[in-house]
Design a protein around this motif. Structure first.
Motif, PDB file in Angstrom:
ATOM      1  N   ARG A   1      31.966  30.801  42.694  1.00 33.31           N
ATOM      2  CA  ARG A   1      33.292  30.185  42.666  1.00 33.31           C
ATOM      3  C   ARG A   1      33.264  28.894  43.460  1.00 33.31           C
ATOM      4  O   ARG A   1      32.953  28.887  44.655  1.00 33.31           O
ATOM      5  CB  ARG A   1      34.316  31.148  43.254  1.00 33.31           C
ATOM      6  CG  ARG A   1      35.738  30.619  43.176  1.00 33.31           C
ATOM      7  CD  ARG A   1      36.690  31.587  43.834  1.00 33.31           C
ATOM      8  NE  ARG A   1      38.039  31.086  43.799  1.00 33.31           N
ATOM      9  CZ  ARG A   1      39.066  31.686  44.402  1.00 33.31           C
ATOM     10  NH1 ARG A   1      38.864  32.808  45.060  1.00 33.31           N
ATOM     11  NH2 ARG A   1      40.270  31.164  44.332  1.00 33.31           N
TER      12      ARG A   1
ATOM     13  N   VAL B   1      39.023  36.696  47.053  1.00 34.05           N
ATOM     14  CA  VAL B   1      38.711  37.872  46.235  1.00 34.05           C
ATOM     15  C   VAL B   1      37.942  37.412  45.005  1.00 34.05           C
ATOM     16  O   VAL B   1      38.367  36.480  44.316  1.00 34.05           O
ATOM     17  CB  VAL B   1      39.996  38.612  45.815  1.00 34.05           C
ATOM     18  CG1 VAL B   1      39.643  39.827  44.955  1.00 34.05           C
ATOM     19  CG2 VAL B   1      40.786  39.049  47.044  1.00 34.05           C
ATOM     20  N   HIS B   2      36.814  38.072  44.748  1.00 35.40           N
ATOM     21  CA  HIS B   2      36.011  37.723  43.569  1.00 35.40           C
ATOM     22  C   HIS B   2      36.521  38.495  42.352  1.00 35.40           C
ATOM     23  O   HIS B   2      36.647  39.721  42.394  1.00 35.40           O
ATOM     24  CB  HIS B   2      34.536  38.053  43.813  1.00 35.40           C
ATOM     25  CG  HIS B   2      33.684  37.816  42.599  1.00 35.40           C
ATOM     26  ND1 HIS B   2      33.393  36.546  42.134  1.00 35.40           N
ATOM     27  CD2 HIS B   2      33.074  38.699  41.751  1.00 35.40           C
ATOM     28  CE1 HIS B   2      32.641  36.653  41.056  1.00 35.40           C
ATOM     29  NE2 HIS B   2      32.430  37.940  40.798  1.00 35.40           N
ATOM     30  N   VAL B   3      36.813  37.765  41.295  1.00 37.71           N
ATOM     31  CA  VAL B   3      37.272  38.346  40.034  1.00 37.71           C
ATOM     32  C   VAL B   3      36.194  38.084  38.999  1.00 37.71           C
ATOM     33  O   VAL B   3      35.784  36.933  38.794  1.00 37.71           O
ATOM     34  CB  VAL B   3      38.616  37.740  39.590  1.00 37.71           C
ATOM     35  CG1 VAL B   3      39.072  38.373  38.295  1.00 37.71           C
ATOM     36  CG2 VAL B   3      39.663  37.917  40.681  1.00 37.71           C
ATOM     37  N   ASP B   4      35.732  39.162  38.351  1.00 38.64           N
ATOM     38  CA  ASP B   4      34.649  38.982  37.392  1.00 38.64           C
ATOM     39  C   ASP B   4      35.134  38.202  36.169  1.00 38.64           C
ATOM     40  O   ASP B   4      36.327  38.065  35.906  1.00 38.64           O
ATOM     41  CB  ASP B   4      34.059  40.328  36.976  1.00 38.64           C
ATOM     42  CG  ASP B   4      35.130  41.272  36.424  1.00 38.64           C
ATOM     43  OD1 ASP B   4      36.303  40.865  36.420  1.00 38.64           O
ATOM     44  OD2 ASP B   4      34.803  42.392  36.002  1.00 38.64           O
ATOM     45  N   GLU B   5      34.160  37.688  35.409  1.00 39.19           N
ATOM     46  CA  GLU B   5      34.487  36.792  34.300  1.00 39.19           C
ATOM     47  C   GLU B   5      35.244  37.506  33.175  1.00 39.19           C
ATOM     48  O   GLU B   5      36.053  36.893  32.485  1.00 39.19           O
ATOM     49  CB  GLU B   5      33.205  36.184  33.739  1.00 39.19           C
ATOM     50  CG  GLU B   5      32.527  35.211  34.695  1.00 39.19           C
ATOM     51  CD  GLU B   5      31.344  34.529  34.060  1.00 39.19           C
ATOM     52  OE1 GLU B   5      31.088  34.817  32.871  1.00 39.19           O
ATOM     53  OE2 GLU B   5      30.699  33.720  34.734  1.00 39.19           O
ATOM     54  N   GLU B   6      34.997  38.797  33.007  1.00 34.82           N
ATOM     55  CA  GLU B   6      35.667  39.523  31.923  1.00 34.82           C
ATOM     56  C   GLU B   6      37.174  39.568  32.146  1.00 34.82           C
ATOM     57  O   GLU B   6      37.966  39.309  31.240  1.00 34.82           O
ATOM     58  CB  GLU B   6      35.101  40.937  31.824  1.00 34.82           C
ATOM     59  CG  GLU B   6      35.648  41.724  30.630  1.00 34.82           C
ATOM     60  CD  GLU B   6      35.009  43.096  30.507  1.00 34.82           C
ATOM     61  OE1 GLU B   6      35.422  43.841  29.605  1.00 34.82           O
ATOM     62  OE2 GLU B   6      34.115  43.390  31.327  1.00 34.82           O
ATOM     63  N   ASN B   7      37.583  39.869  33.380  1.00 34.99           N
ATOM     64  CA  ASN B   7      39.020  39.880  33.686  1.00 34.99           C
ATOM     65  C   ASN B   7      39.616  38.474  33.598  1.00 34.99           C
ATOM     66  O   ASN B   7      40.774  38.307  33.187  1.00 34.99           O
ATOM     67  CB  ASN B   7      39.250  40.466  35.071  1.00 34.99           C
ATOM     68  CG  ASN B   7      39.006  41.961  35.109  1.00 34.99           C
ATOM     69  OD1 ASN B   7      39.125  42.648  34.098  1.00 34.99           O
ATOM     70  ND2 ASN B   7      38.646  42.476  36.277  1.00 34.99           N
ATOM     71  N   GLN B   8      38.850  37.478  33.985  1.00 37.77           N
ATOM     72  CA  GLN B   8      39.349  36.104  33.871  1.00 37.77           C
ATOM     73  C   GLN B   8      39.580  35.721  32.411  1.00 37.77           C
ATOM     74  O   GLN B   8      40.563  35.056  32.079  1.00 37.77           O
ATOM     75  CB  GLN B   8      38.353  35.141  34.517  1.00 37.77           C
ATOM     76  CG  GLN B   8      38.247  35.280  36.033  1.00 37.77           C
ATOM     77  CD  GLN B   8      37.288  34.269  36.622  1.00 37.77           C
ATOM     78  OE1 GLN B   8      36.952  33.269  35.996  1.00 37.77           O
ATOM     79  NE2 GLN B   8      36.827  34.533  37.837  1.00 37.77           N
TER      80      GLN B   8
ATOM     81  N   TRP C   1      42.713  37.408  31.201  1.00 37.39           N
ATOM     82  CA  TRP C   1      43.894  36.757  31.776  1.00 37.39           C
ATOM     83  C   TRP C   1      44.206  35.451  31.044  1.00 37.39           C
ATOM     84  O   TRP C   1      45.361  35.159  30.732  1.00 37.39           O
ATOM     85  CB  TRP C   1      43.646  36.498  33.262  1.00 37.39           C
ATOM     86  CG  TRP C   1      44.754  35.748  33.938  1.00 37.39           C
ATOM     87  CD1 TRP C   1      44.864  34.403  34.094  1.00 37.39           C
ATOM     88  CD2 TRP C   1      45.936  36.301  34.528  1.00 37.39           C
ATOM     89  NE1 TRP C   1      46.011  34.069  34.752  1.00 37.39           N
ATOM     90  CE2 TRP C   1      46.696  35.223  35.033  1.00 37.39           C
ATOM     91  CE3 TRP C   1      46.420  37.596  34.685  1.00 37.39           C
ATOM     92  CZ2 TRP C   1      47.901  35.410  35.684  1.00 37.39           C
ATOM     93  CZ3 TRP C   1      47.627  37.772  35.344  1.00 37.39           C
ATOM     94  CH2 TRP C   1      48.361  36.693  35.833  1.00 37.39           C
TER      95      TRP C   1
END
Length: 293
Positions: free
Chosen positions: A43, A215-222, A225
């Motif tokens: 990030r 907070v790290h959000v993985d690419e799939e959830n991004q 979204w």
């Protein structure tokens, strides 16, 4: 070697030199592509605002400003003298000269010792004392920034205080005003701050960056979204969609579009009628009606 073979070899070399050579690009293997996809992207923190990346010409001009030879200050109007004094104390503060000066010293440094007496009284009794950028103490004057900062530790404490108190961010212009060498200091603590550029005037606002909240959000959830499009949907449509999915919305919040109060209809005003035959008012007219029995 056989001369016929040498002849064929030389002919082959000549043909190869005349033909253009085309280099084939290296093909990326499937395993390399899979490895590049599997590697999580780091990030990236937002870069510094453009106000810090580009050196301002105005700031460089202010550093080379000479109050004794500047042509605009040679005009003896009281407001130009006041402006020169404020610029002088600010320039001294930026150069880490924090010692206050008397009015005579300020007039001497700005080459305005020959001003009129009533202008000098106006400066001493009214304009300098009431100026928000001037600190008056013990008959001496110094610069008064919005935030009096001396080093990067004081800047970090200020941003932390604003963050903990819910006061929001601090304008970069205010930091520059109260902190000498502000641009270099802000660059040195770029890992502890973040900025937002205001849309209406393009000014940068600095905020304290707390790495514990990252907070790290993985690419799939991004991707999920970002795949949801809400353009053209009003709040009631979004609320209806959430309720159909079994998600309750927050209640007790006043709607953004409040009903406007109805205008009261004013009563009819009585018009001022002009009285006629005013010359007949008094004992001029007689009553000839029959008296009641």
């Amino acid at each position: 070697m056989d001369p016929s073979l040498m002849k064929d070899l030389n002919a082959f070399k000549k043909r190869s030199l005349n033909q253009p050579a085309i280099e084939s690009k290296k093909q990326v293997s499937n395993t390399a592509m899979v490895e590049s996809v599997r590697k999580p992207k780091k990030r990236r923190r937002p870069e510094l605002p453009p106000q810090l990346l580009q050196q301002s010409k105005k700031q460089a001009a202010n550093q080379a400003f000479n109050y004794k030879t500047h042509t605009q200050i040679r005009t003896k109007s009281r407001f130009s003298i006041l402006s020169s004094i404020v610029d002088l104390v600010k320039n001294r503060y930026q150069n880490k000269e924090f010692e206050p000066l008397t009015l005579d010293e300020l007039l001497d440094l700005t080459k305005n010792t020959d001003i009129k007496s009533y202008d000098k009284e106006w400066l001493a009794d009214e304009s300098l004392k009431n100026n928000p950028k001037i600190l008056f103490k013990d008959d001496k004057y110094s610069f008064k920034p919005k935030y009096a900062l001396r080093d990067k530790k004081s800047l970090i404490r200020l941003l932390e205080k604003h963050d903990q108190s819910g006061l929001g961010g601090v304008l970069l212009d205010d930091v520059r005003e109260g902190l000498p060498n502000a641009d270099e200091i802000v660059k040195s603590i770029s890992d502890k701050i973040m900025f937002v550029t205001r849309s209406n005037d393009k000014k940068a606002i600095l905020f304290y960056y707390d790495s514990s909240y990252a907070v790290h959000v993985d690419e799939e959830n991004q991707k999920h979204w970002r795949s949801v499009a809400v353009e053209g949907l009003a709040e009631p449509d979004i609320e209806k969609y959430l309720s159909n999915c079994g998600i309750s919305t927050m209640t007790g919040v006043s709607s953004a579009l409040q009903k406007r109060p109805e205008k009261r209809k004013g009563g009819k005003r009585k018009k001022n009628m002009r009285l006629l035959n005013s010359h007949l008012v008094g004992d001029v007219l007689k009553d000839y009606s029959e008296p009641s029995k």
